[in-house]
Design a protein around this motif. Sequence first.
Motif, PDB file in Angstrom:
ATOM      1  N   SER A  56      24.254 -42.891  -2.687  1.00 57.04           N
ATOM      2  CA  SER A  56      25.980 -42.958  -2.968  1.00 57.04           C
ATOM      3  C   SER A  56      26.125 -44.231  -3.569  1.00 57.04           C
ATOM      4  O   SER A  56      27.151 -43.924  -4.373  1.00 57.04           O
ATOM      5  CB  SER A  56      26.445 -42.999  -1.346  1.00 57.04           C
ATOM      6  OG  SER A  56      26.359 -42.050  -0.678  1.00 57.04           O
ATOM      7  N   ARG A  57      25.320 -45.259  -3.499  1.00 55.76           N
ATOM      8  CA  ARG A  57      25.695 -46.346  -4.238  1.00 55.76           C
ATOM      9  C   ARG A  57      25.557 -46.244  -5.780  1.00 55.76           C
ATOM     10  O   ARG A  57      26.229 -46.545  -6.587  1.00 55.76           O
ATOM     11  CB  ARG A  57      24.866 -47.670  -3.902  1.00 55.76           C
ATOM     12  CG  ARG A  57      24.932 -48.918  -4.555  1.00 55.76           C
ATOM     13  CD  ARG A  57      26.033 -49.622  -4.375  1.00 55.76           C
ATOM     14  NE  ARG A  57      27.240 -49.313  -4.919  1.00 55.76           N
ATOM     15  CZ  ARG A  57      28.499 -49.765  -4.758  1.00 55.76           C
ATOM     16  NH1 ARG A  57      28.726 -50.372  -3.509  1.00 55.76           N
ATOM     17  NH2 ARG A  57      29.463 -49.583  -5.235  1.00 55.76           N
ATOM     18  N   ALA A  58      24.267 -45.432  -6.083  1.00 55.41           N
ATOM     19  CA  ALA A  58      24.058 -45.095  -7.588  1.00 55.41           C
ATOM     20  C   ALA A  58      25.184 -44.204  -7.984  1.00 55.41           C
ATOM     21  O   ALA A  58      25.616 -44.369  -9.173  1.00 55.41           O
ATOM     22  CB  ALA A  58      22.649 -44.485  -7.684  1.00 55.41           C
ATOM     23  N   MET A  59      25.632 -43.284  -7.131  1.00 50.32           N
ATOM     24  CA  MET A  59      26.568 -42.290  -7.695  1.00 50.32           C
ATOM     25  C   MET A  59      27.878 -43.110  -7.870  1.00 50.32           C
ATOM     26  O   MET A  59      28.498 -42.891  -8.912  1.00 50.32           O
ATOM     27  CB  MET A  59      26.930 -41.263  -6.540  1.00 50.32           C
ATOM     28  CG  MET A  59      25.787 -40.320  -6.495  1.00 50.32           C
ATOM     29  SD  MET A  59      26.250 -39.284  -4.911  1.00 50.32           S
ATOM     30  CE  MET A  59      27.736 -38.388  -5.332  1.00 50.32           C
ATOM     31  N   LEU A  60      28.156 -44.261  -7.337  1.00 48.97           N
ATOM     32  CA  LEU A  60      29.392 -44.860  -7.526  1.00 48.97           C
ATOM     33  C   LEU A  60      29.307 -45.510  -8.694  1.00 48.97           C
ATOM     34  O   LEU A  60      30.067 -45.752  -9.549  1.00 48.97           O
ATOM     35  CB  LEU A  60      29.829 -45.742  -6.162  1.00 48.97           C
ATOM     36  CG  LEU A  60      30.213 -45.099  -4.982  1.00 48.97           C
ATOM     37  CD1 LEU A  60      30.227 -45.940  -3.982  1.00 48.97           C
ATOM     38  CD2 LEU A  60      31.737 -44.369  -5.151  1.00 48.97           C
ATOM     39  N   ASP A  61      28.058 -46.509  -8.943  1.00 44.24           N
ATOM     40  CA  ASP A  61      27.963 -47.242  -9.972  1.00 44.24           C
ATOM     41  C   ASP A  61      27.823 -46.569 -11.097  1.00 44.24           C
ATOM     42  O   ASP A  61      28.024 -46.966 -12.466  1.00 44.24           O
ATOM     43  CB  ASP A  61      26.594 -48.085  -9.705  1.00 44.24           C
ATOM     44  CG  ASP A  61      26.912 -49.186  -8.649  1.00 44.24           C
ATOM     45  OD1 ASP A  61      28.038 -49.411  -8.311  1.00 44.24           O
ATOM     46  OD2 ASP A  61      26.068 -49.754  -8.546  1.00 44.24           O
ATOM     47  N   ILE A  62      27.219 -45.299 -11.333  1.00 40.25           N
ATOM     48  CA  ILE A  62      27.003 -44.573 -12.574  1.00 40.25           C
ATOM     49  C   ILE A  62      28.449 -43.769 -13.011  1.00 40.25           C
ATOM     50  O   ILE A  62      28.594 -44.230 -14.244  1.00 40.25           O
ATOM     51  CB  ILE A  62      25.902 -43.404 -12.147  1.00 40.25           C
ATOM     52  CG1 ILE A  62      24.563 -43.960 -11.995  1.00 40.25           C
ATOM     53  CG2 ILE A  62      25.940 -42.383 -13.259  1.00 40.25           C
ATOM     54  CD1 ILE A  62      23.441 -42.736 -11.201  1.00 40.25           C
TER      55      ILE A  62
END
Length: 755
Positions: free
Chosen positions: A398-404
């Motif tokens: 989820s963190r990666a999705m938000l940052d990307i």
Amino acid sequence: MSTNRRKSIYVCLALAAVVLIGIAVFCFGCNEKYTDVAVLSTTDMHGKGWDINLLTDQPEKNSMLSVATAAAKTREEFGEDNVILIDNGDLYQGTPFSQLSLTEYTGKEGSSVPSMSVCLEKAGYDAFIPGNHEFDYSWDIMSNVYKDLEENGIPVVTCNVCYDGSDGTHEKGDTVFTPYITKTIKVNGNEHKIGILGIGNTDITRWTDSANYPGMTFAHPDNQKLSAADEASMYIPEMKKEGCEFIIVSYHGGMGDSEGELEPLVNTNNQGERLAAGAEGIDLLITGHDHFSGYSNTAVTGPDGKEVPVVNGGGTDMTKCVFRFSEDGEGSLKWELTSSENLQLSEYESDEELKTALRTYAESTEKEVSKPVGTAEGSWDNDSAYFTSQTDTMNFVSRAMLDITSEHGGADMSMSTVTPAGSYTISAGDISQKDVYSFYQFSNTLAILPLKGSEIRAILEENAAEHLAARILEGKAYYYSKGDVYANIITGGLNFTYDMSQPEGSRVIISGFSDGKSFDDNSTYNVAVITYLVGNENCGLREYTEDDLIWGMDGDSDEGSVQELIIKYLKDLKAQGKSITPEMADWKWSIDYTGDKENLDLPEGDTAAVYSAELRDGKRYVIRQESEGCTFTSEGDDGSVVSADCPASGNTIAAPLPDNTLILTAHDEGDGSWSFTDQNGRSFSHIDGNVVLSLDSKDSEESGIWKTEKKDGGYYLLDISDEEKALQLYNGRFMTFRKNAAGGFYYNFYEVTGE
């Protein structure tokens, strides 16, 4: 379960045997000649081209290497010209072994073809039918793949993928692929044509980026209902006119059922039964997509009253149907089905010639996926209960999705599905591509979807009602996933709780976003979402389409799959000297039960069975599947086992039990192993992964012995021969499958009272 499909192929075989004996008697001395033809099929092989899983380093027992061996043995038996081998799609997606060679493939002169294309060529396939996952990749890549297959003698066959007329080159309704092909066999020295018609899944628009099928539709323009039977009916008369006397339909969809009217993108995903029952002239139906071989080697009654044999390899088997072709007095083709079976690919060795051809792919893949792309630091929780708790591994996804998505306007929260393979969890140390493919196993794409707060709340309320369940046993709450677990939405960036003690529609308590922004039902927020969920009929995002997205599925995203985006994200962090940690996730979500766990409302009436914390030898039990609240029932004397609702409150199941409930006597086999028999002495068993009742569970292909393993308020019932596989309820079917923390794997034992 529809009665239209449930005529066993064994009845057909028995009738065939009688007819053959009659022919033999009648034709004794008349020298009638025949030709036996074996029709083989695979489906949903999902990149299994190598005999080692390069992510886990474990043997892959049902790879294309085994397919090549099984096909070669069949050709030795029947002759090169009397074997037809078809792949029914979803071949290229699924493993780094297939995907890395595919995404690096350019189609330019001098480049190597993708590994799975080599498998098709070397194993000698006669036709390839693209599945839905073939459209996970850009059309630039896949069109070159298809061109290469055609040039190497493997036709790409699908009748329902059409141009919409927008490209200025093709007319609306023109087919993208060859709709059907023919194969000639010889009987009594005379040539006869067999036709192979391909039909792709009609629902692909629900799952993948429209940039991957530019200017295309998945049904002919006048087929607004997306009926697979209508697609077949457009071509079967033409095939017969061309001289096809026997017609095989290879359809990348599951069996489904024939109840009710077709509703586009609602019940059009699996139309096998409707197809066989609705399109006249089908002589063999190959299905796939649903990864279920339980109905393989059965039959459906066609519109002309004839039985249409149905086969499905389920992603693990190769189907084998043998037809005996002869000629009638006028020289026309006639036939009998003499055998139909699913070959267990795990029983075949790897084909050495194909293995040699693929070795370079395996070596380069192993080298590539082992390279570190990032680093994890800190104490990771090793929790794989992804469906029902906030875990560090899914937090990172989820963190990666938000940052990307921050590079494309940003998102306030994320919505994903459970992405790790099995029970894989992130731990401290180097992160390789192998790890990325393990905690994100799907070729999804990423998008941004603007939603009002009220819409977010409604989506989560539906998730609580349709995909989560709470069970109170002995004063403690346990939580399970239910329904289509891959439509169970996992969020990031939002602080909230599911209170499962509250009525449906009132369970979601939202306190705000992790960045400090307050949550308001009337405000609009950006949601980073995987496109698998957009338009998915099994979750609260079903009404949204690519037109609602502000970045992603509309073609603006050309950066690849989520897997590739995460790899790039990790590399960028590493270049900055940064590692990932569990603390990167600064939001909290949870499942709770705030109601009274001790004083429950018990069902009225007599008690039928009471929860038993331990199994006891010789006692009689109702086995309840906890997440869906059902138990086993038997439809009749054929040994089939189906589910039926079985309500319970606290430790109690109230009378009456569902009709034909299986009341099973437990037998202690020692060492934590148990067997179970019904009142007729039949063993509760599994054969080829499908649950049955049998008087003889000692057959080498069948097991009536189960291992029990306690797990989170329930039990796993494990396959005695492979304890990584457990009894699962999935889409209303009982089967054995690789165990994980999904709710379909949890069972409890309730001792029968009274009788």
